[in-house]
Design a protein around this motif. Structure first.
Motif, mmCIF file in Angstrom:
data_model
loop_
_atom_site.group_PDB
_atom_site.id
_atom_site.type_symbol
_atom_site.label_atom_id
_atom_site.label_comp_id
_atom_site.label_asym_id
_atom_site.label_seq_id
_atom_site.Cartn_x
_atom_site.Cartn_y
_atom_site.Cartn_z
ATOM 1 N N LEU A 1 0.829 -1.214 0.000
ATOM 2 C CA LEU A 1 0.000 0.000 0.000
ATOM 3 C C LEU A 1 0.863 1.263 0.000
ATOM 4 O O LEU A 1 0.570 2.231 -0.705
ATOM 5 N N ILE A 2 1.949 1.242 0.761
ATOM 6 C CA ILE A 2 2.858 2.394 0.800
ATOM 7 C C ILE A 2 3.501 2.617 -0.574
ATOM 8 O O ILE A 2 3.602 3.762 -1.054
ATOM 9 N N LEU A 3 3.919 1.549 -1.226
ATOM 10 C CA LEU A 3 4.531 1.661 -2.556
ATOM 11 C C LEU A 3 3.559 2.252 -3.567
ATOM 12 O O LEU A 3 3.943 3.070 -4.414
ATOM 13 N N LEU A 4 2.294 1.870 -3.471
ATOM 14 C CA LEU A 4 1.283 2.409 -4.384
ATOM 15 C C LEU A 4 1.051 3.894 -4.117
ATOM 16 O O LEU A 4 0.959 4.700 -5.055
ATOM 17 N N ILE A 5 0.978 4.250 -2.845
ATOM 18 C CA ILE A 5 0.716 5.643 -2.476
ATOM 19 C C ILE A 5 1.873 6.555 -2.894
ATOM 20 O O ILE A 5 1.667 7.690 -3.329
ATOM 21 N N VAL A 6 3.090 6.048 -2.793
ATOM 22 C CA VAL A 6 4.270 6.843 -3.146
ATOM 23 C C VAL A 6 4.600 6.724 -4.642
ATOM 24 O O VAL A 6 4.922 7.721 -5.305
ATOM 25 N N GLY A 7 4.504 5.518 -5.175
ATOM 26 C CA GLY A 7 4.951 5.258 -6.542
ATOM 27 C C GLY A 7 4.107 5.903 -7.621
ATOM 28 O O GLY A 7 4.646 6.469 -8.585
ATOM 29 N N LEU A 8 2.793 5.846 -7.495
ATOM 30 C CA LEU A 8 1.927 6.381 -8.549
ATOM 31 C C LEU A 8 2.059 7.900 -8.709
ATOM 32 O O LEU A 8 2.175 8.387 -9.841
ATOM 33 N N PRO A 9 2.047 8.681 -7.626
ATOM 34 C CA PRO A 9 2.281 10.131 -7.799
ATOM 35 C C PRO A 9 3.659 10.439 -8.396
ATOM 36 O O PRO A 9 3.804 11.369 -9.193
ATOM 37 N N PHE A 10 4.669 9.645 -8.030
ATOM 38 C CA PHE A 10 6.008 9.861 -8.575
ATOM 39 C C PHE A 10 6.009 9.670 -10.092
ATOM 40 O O PHE A 10 6.582 10.473 -10.831
ATOM 41 N N VAL A 11 5.367 8.606 -10.550
ATOM 42 C CA VAL A 11 5.291 8.338 -11.990
ATOM 43 C C VAL A 11 4.572 9.475 -12.709
ATOM 44 O O VAL A 11 4.951 9.873 -13.817
ATOM 45 N N TYR A 12 3.547 10.023 -12.078
ATOM 46 C CA TYR A 12 2.742 11.065 -12.713
ATOM 47 C C TYR A 12 3.491 12.389 -12.810
ATOM 48 O O TYR A 12 3.411 13.091 -13.822
ATOM 49 N N TYR A 13 4.248 12.754 -11.751
ATOM 50 C CA TYR A 13 4.857 14.085 -11.699
ATOM 51 C C TYR A 13 6.323 14.124 -12.145
ATOM 52 O O TYR A 13 6.818 15.179 -12.541
#
Length: 431
Positions: free
Chosen positions: A94-106
């Protein structure tokens, strides 16, 4: 020992199928994508797959503790161990999803990988998919650790084998619709293995492993501390090894170019066949070493070492034959001409043989949880030197400079691990 030999035969069947399927998938992927985009794809896929190591080593930690509990017949401890592992890994995912997806987007992905000049539609969608699937696989792949600890390695291999075979079938069926579409290709390559792993997990915990089914009430704080302590050491060791073995693609892409990544990656994959074959032989021995060490069976451990070293020598000879047959093999495999520097095949063959020898002793030390702190310090130091040393050697030696660095960074298994293994065996013998 007979069970290990039977497991190895099953592993050869499953992994042999997996290996052949992977080679065909690569060939089809090269037909569907340009050489440059394939170089980008393999780098993106490799980089995001690093997230699979962010289970903090809990899979390997659970594997060792599970095998020890199994050896002494403590089923209740294993129930708590499995529940604790799944709950912690779920939180990590869950932490990886919360951190990883915004990183990929920005993040400026194109600039980071030095691919601004290569037009790739849906690049962020591809990366988002890889982040989601890889994060969720942290949870579903814990069943592999249970199979391995329970000395059923063939079941673990069948999951990956089935996933890649399904991907291959889908590639054959949908090939005409996938030309130039990296996102659709990534769907077909990543989803089948995850779905199969999820289904196997549900089936296993409702059948053979019903007594080990994860439960919130079985979470044990004391076990979690022990698990995290052991797992973190495995995690840092694996992360360092991953940087050493797979960071080369990023370095080559950043400093030389995407086409060179493709050539390096293809030759590396070709000789990685002997690493894969040897890993098939090694896989049952990890838990075999754990079990024998827990029972203080010195003679059994010594016999296991002899078998592995004989296997290493035989598989090294296979690698030499592959080197001789490389031009013919590549012509059949890829059906296209590649400009491969003469030094690259021989250097990557020697690197594969070198890595296999070190793996014998590393598997023993990992299986017995011996000298993990020392191994961690050495591997971290070598991994830290990978990038600066490669950057220093690249201007003079090109891709060969990266290979030199890989030899240096992977030398722990040959320079230190044999002596440490000898010390463990000597201590057992004296006891």
């Amino acid at each position: 020992m007979q069970k290990i030999q039977t497991d190895i035969l099953w592993l050869f069947g499953a992994k042999g199928t997996l290996l052949l399927a992977n080679f065909v998938v690569i060939s089809i992927t090269l037909d569907l994508l340009s050489t440059k985009i394939y170089g980008v794809w393999i780098t993106l896929y490799t980089t995001i797959s690093w997230l699979s190591f962010f289970d903090l080593g809990l899979g390997n930690g659970m594997r060792n503790l599970f095998a020890v509990n199994r050896a002494i017949g403590n089923q209740e401890k294993n129930k708590q161990l499995v529940s604790t592992s799944y709950i912690i890994v779920l939180g990590i995912a869950l932490i990886l999803l919360i951190v990883g997806l915004p990183f990929v987007y920005y993040a400026d992905i194109a600039r980071f990988f030095n691919i601004s000049d290569i037009a790739i539609p849906d690049l962020r969608c591809v990366l988002s998919l890889l982040v989601v699937v890889t994060s969720l696989q942290l949870i579903t792949k814990l069943i592999n650790s249970i199979f391995l600890a329970d000395q059923k390695p063939a079941l673990s291999s069948l999951i990956d084998c089935s996933g890649v075979v399904c991907s291959l079938l889908l590639l054959f069926i949908l090939k005409d619709r996938l030309v130039g579409s990296l996102f659709n290709l990534s769907l077909i390559i990543t989803l089948p293995t995850f779905i199969i792993s999820f289904i196997v997990t549900l089936f296993a915990f409702n059948k053979n492993y019903r007594k080990l089914k994860p439960s919130l009430k079985c979470f044990n704080l004391k076990i979690s501390n022990k698990l995290i302590n052991l797992g973190l050491r495995f995690f840092l060791i694996q992360l360092s090894a991953l940087i050493i073995l797979q960071g080369s693609n990023i370095i080559i892409l950043k400093f030389i170019g995407a086409e060179e990544v493709s050539v390096f990656s293809l030759v590396y994959k070709y000789f990685n066949v002997i690493v894969t074959i040897f890993t098939l032989v090694l896989t049952p021995y990890w838990s075999f070493f754990t079990d024998s060490y827990a029972k203080n069976n010195y003679n059994q451990l010594k016999q296991g070492f002899k078998q592995l070293l004989i296997s290493w020598l035989a598989i090294s000879m296979v690698g030499v034959v592959m080197w001789i047959a490389l031009p013919f093999s590549f012509k059949i495999w890829l059906n296209q001409e590649l400009d491969i520097p003469a030094y690259l095949p021989v250097s990557l063959l020697l690197f594969s043989i070198f890595s296999n020898l070190g793996s014998v002793f590393i598997y023993f030390l990992n299986g017995t949880s011996s000298y993990l702190n020392f191994q961690l310090a050495i591997v971290l130091a070598f991994a830290a030197l990978l990038y600066p040393l490669s950057a220093y050697l690249l201007p003079t030696y090109g891709v060969l400079g990266v290979v030199f660095t890989m030899f240096f960074a992977n030398s722990y298994g040959v320079l230190f691990a044999p002596y440490l293994s000898y010390k463990v065996l000597k201590r057992m013998k004296s006891n």
